[in-house]
Write a protein that holds these residues in place. Sequence first.
Motif, PDB file in Angstrom:
ATOM      1  N   ARG A  35       0.850  -1.190   0.000  1.00  0.00           N
ATOM      2  CA  ARG A  35       0.000   0.000   0.000  1.00  0.00           C
ATOM      3  C   ARG A  35       0.885   1.239   0.000  1.00  0.00           C
ATOM      4  O   ARG A  35       1.875   1.293   0.728  1.00  0.00           O
ATOM      5  CB  ARG A  35      -0.912   0.033   1.223  1.00  0.00           C
ATOM      6  CG  ARG A  35      -2.037  -0.978   1.154  1.00  0.00           C
ATOM      7  CD  ARG A  35      -2.901  -0.888   2.362  1.00  0.00           C
ATOM      8  NE  ARG A  35      -2.070  -1.148   3.553  1.00  0.00           N
ATOM      9  CZ  ARG A  35      -2.450  -0.957   4.791  1.00  0.00           C
ATOM     10  NH1 ARG A  35      -3.629  -0.505   5.058  1.00  0.00           N
ATOM     11  NH2 ARG A  35      -1.641  -1.220   5.793  1.00  0.00           N
ATOM     12  N   MET A  36       0.523   2.219  -0.792  1.00  0.00           N
ATOM     13  CA  MET A  36       1.288   3.460  -0.873  1.00  0.00           C
ATOM     14  C   MET A  36       0.383   4.627  -0.521  1.00  0.00           C
ATOM     15  O   MET A  36      -0.767   4.683  -0.954  1.00  0.00           O
ATOM     16  CB  MET A  36       1.840   3.667  -2.284  1.00  0.00           C
ATOM     17  CG  MET A  36       2.568   5.000  -2.443  1.00  0.00           C
ATOM     18  SD  MET A  36       3.111   5.323  -4.118  1.00  0.00           S
ATOM     19  CE  MET A  36       1.559   5.633  -4.937  1.00  0.00           C
ATOM     20  N   THR A  37       0.923   5.551   0.268  1.00  0.00           N
ATOM     21  CA  THR A  37       0.212   6.789   0.574  1.00  0.00           C
ATOM     22  C   THR A  37       1.044   7.938   0.019  1.00  0.00           C
ATOM     23  O   THR A  37       2.221   8.074   0.338  1.00  0.00           O
ATOM     24  CB  THR A  37       0.023   6.962   2.091  1.00  0.00           C
ATOM     25  OG1 THR A  37      -0.652   5.820   2.604  1.00  0.00           O
ATOM     26  CG2 THR A  37      -0.764   8.214   2.401  1.00  0.00           C
ATOM     27  N   ARG A  38       0.404   8.735  -0.841  1.00  0.00           N
ATOM     28  CA  ARG A  38       1.053   9.915  -1.429  1.00  0.00           C
ATOM     29  C   ARG A  38       0.097  11.087  -1.259  1.00  0.00           C
ATOM     30  O   ARG A  38      -1.032  11.044  -1.721  1.00  0.00           O
ATOM     31  CB  ARG A  38       1.348   9.682  -2.911  1.00  0.00           C
ATOM     32  CG  ARG A  38       1.961  10.900  -3.600  1.00  0.00           C
ATOM     33  CD  ARG A  38       2.201  10.671  -5.071  1.00  0.00           C
ATOM     34  NE  ARG A  38       3.241   9.673  -5.255  1.00  0.00           N
ATOM     35  CZ  ARG A  38       3.431   9.002  -6.404  1.00  0.00           C
ATOM     36  NH1 ARG A  38       2.638   9.219  -7.430  1.00  0.00           N
ATOM     37  NH2 ARG A  38       4.397   8.131  -6.488  1.00  0.00           N
ATOM     38  N   GLY A  40      -1.633  12.046   1.231  1.00  0.00           N
ATOM     39  CA  GLY A  40      -2.867  11.677   1.909  1.00  0.00           C
ATOM     40  C   GLY A  40      -3.749  10.701   1.164  1.00  0.00           C
ATOM     41  O   GLY A  40      -4.748  10.242   1.694  1.00  0.00           O
ATOM     42  N   GLN A  41      -3.405  10.375  -0.072  1.00  0.00           N
ATOM     43  CA  GLN A  41      -4.199   9.458  -0.893  1.00  0.00           C
ATOM     44  C   GLN A  41      -3.576   8.062  -0.839  1.00  0.00           C
ATOM     45  O   GLN A  41      -2.447   7.867  -1.249  1.00  0.00           O
ATOM     46  CB  GLN A  41      -4.204   9.964  -2.343  1.00  0.00           C
ATOM     47  CG  GLN A  41      -5.119   9.219  -3.251  1.00  0.00           C
ATOM     48  CD  GLN A  41      -6.543   9.730  -3.161  1.00  0.00           C
ATOM     49  OE1 GLN A  41      -6.820  10.738  -2.553  1.00  0.00           O
ATOM     50  NE2 GLN A  41      -7.446   8.997  -3.771  1.00  0.00           N
ATOM     51  N   GLU A  42      -4.331   7.090  -0.329  1.00  0.00           N
ATOM     52  CA  GLU A  42      -3.809   5.720  -0.217  1.00  0.00           C
ATOM     53  C   GLU A  42      -4.245   4.881  -1.407  1.00  0.00           C
ATOM     54  O   GLU A  42      -5.406   4.909  -1.802  1.00  0.00           O
ATOM     55  CB  GLU A  42      -4.294   5.068   1.072  1.00  0.00           C
ATOM     56  CG  GLU A  42      -3.673   3.705   1.304  1.00  0.00           C
ATOM     57  CD  GLU A  42      -4.083   3.107   2.625  1.00  0.00           C
ATOM     58  OE1 GLU A  42      -4.642   2.000   2.605  1.00  0.00           O
ATOM     59  OE2 GLU A  42      -3.850   3.742   3.663  1.00  0.00           O
ATOM     60  N   THR A  43      -3.283   4.165  -1.990  1.00  0.00           N
ATOM     61  CA  THR A  43      -3.579   3.258  -3.098  1.00  0.00           C
ATOM     62  C   THR A  43      -2.808   1.963  -2.889  1.00  0.00           C
ATOM     63  O   THR A  43      -1.810   1.932  -2.175  1.00  0.00           O
ATOM     64  CB  THR A  43      -3.168   3.858  -4.458  1.00  0.00           C
ATOM     65  OG1 THR A  43      -1.771   4.145  -4.429  1.00  0.00           O
ATOM     66  CG2 THR A  43      -3.935   5.106  -4.783  1.00  0.00           C
ATOM     67  N   GLN A  57       4.811   6.997   1.264  1.00  0.00           N
ATOM     68  CA  GLN A  57       4.846   6.079   2.407  1.00  0.00           C
ATOM     69  C   GLN A  57       4.353   4.716   1.944  1.00  0.00           C
ATOM     70  O   GLN A  57       3.329   4.622   1.267  1.00  0.00           O
ATOM     71  CB  GLN A  57       3.969   6.604   3.539  1.00  0.00           C
ATOM     72  CG  GLN A  57       4.447   7.929   4.076  1.00  0.00           C
ATOM     73  CD  GLN A  57       3.524   8.497   5.134  1.00  0.00           C
ATOM     74  OE1 GLN A  57       2.458   7.951   5.406  1.00  0.00           O
ATOM     75  NE2 GLN A  57       3.930   9.595   5.733  1.00  0.00           N
ATOM     76  N   LEU A  58       5.086   3.679   2.299  1.00  0.00           N
ATOM     77  CA  LEU A  58       4.731   2.317   1.920  1.00  0.00           C
ATOM     78  C   LEU A  58       4.453   1.484   3.159  1.00  0.00           C
ATOM     79  O   LEU A  58       5.138   1.632   4.172  1.00  0.00           O
ATOM     80  CB  LEU A  58       5.872   1.664   1.137  1.00  0.00           C
ATOM     81  CG  LEU A  58       6.359   2.379  -0.118  1.00  0.00           C
ATOM     82  CD1 LEU A  58       7.524   1.610  -0.726  1.00  0.00           C
ATOM     83  CD2 LEU A  58       5.240   2.533  -1.116  1.00  0.00           C
ATOM     84  N   VAL A  59       3.466   0.619   3.070  1.00  0.00           N
ATOM     85  CA  VAL A  59       3.149  -0.316   4.146  1.00  0.00           C
ATOM     86  C   VAL A  59       2.958  -1.687   3.513  1.00  0.00           C
ATOM     87  O   VAL A  59       2.222  -1.832   2.536  1.00  0.00           O
ATOM     88  CB  VAL A  59       1.856   0.093   4.900  1.00  0.00           C
ATOM     89  CG1 VAL A  59       1.515  -0.926   5.965  1.00  0.00           C
ATOM     90  CG2 VAL A  59       2.000   1.474   5.502  1.00  0.00           C
TER      91      VAL A  59
END
Length: 94
Positions: A35-38, A40-43, A57-59
């Motif tokens: 999952r990536m957050t760029r 404030g948008q998570e994709t 940000q990666l999870v």
Amino acid sequence: MSEADACRADVWLWRARFFKTRSMAARFVEEGRVRMTRQGQETRLDKPARTLKVGDQLVFALGGRLIAVAVEAFGDRRGPATEARGLYSTLDGG
């Protein structure tokens, strides 16, 4: 978009030493396990060629652990572990 501004997700995960091979990193991304957050948008990343930018940000779960990191740099190669740790910063799990 220049090479200095972005990096493929599979290449970055490999350079940051989360995976032994680039093909393992690519397979992991293709399975939708990152999952990536760029801004404030998570994709959910679904293609290894998806680009990462500094600040993303990666999870993802790896080896029974939840890993949350922020992309700090891309690097020019897959270097030693000390060099790889400079490519990201860990995020608090809270």
